[in-house]
Design a protein around this motif. Sequence first.
Motif: not given
Length: 183
Positions: A87-89, A177-181
């Motif tokens: 994810f990017y902003i 698996q690693k991403s919190n999003f």
Amino acid sequence: EGLPADVFEIALKGYEKLRLMGKLTNIKYLTIADFSKPSNEERLFIIDVNTMQVVLKSLVAHGKNSGLQFAKHFSNKVSSYQSSLGFYITGNPYKGKHGRSLELNGVEAGINDKAQQRAIVLHGAEYVSTHFIQQQGYIGRSQGCPAVPNDQLTNIIDAIQGASCMFVYAPNKAYLQKSNFTH
């Protein structure tokens, strides 16, 4: 419109988390680069979150060290010339070495948070075109940036600039698996 439902669901989860954290100002659009698709297919989707309709589809390049037709290898390292997932902003447009470009800020530690150090931005490129597909079967590749066709660049930047959510996806188990999003 060519975007798998499971990819959209993952992207929407991350979008909602960022929105609830107050990180997004431009909440109208969710942009997804679906790198599960080959580069000779439109795989950048801009979705109007209010109507849940795809308002723009486009070709989009991946990094030259991520693979040829398919992006299979990803990195957050400087000079890797690979795409970074996650994810990017979006930031502000500016004029750089590729002409008009859009800042991208990676929000996932260890996954894409070196986007600024790596100069990972959205920009136009002549190698992202149907002409290139006709010549070699796939589009050209970037140094890790999600490059788009020059003739669609203005519409894309105008829609998603100013703290909008962009998600770069591939069916990569380690990332998911690693991403919190993503969950």
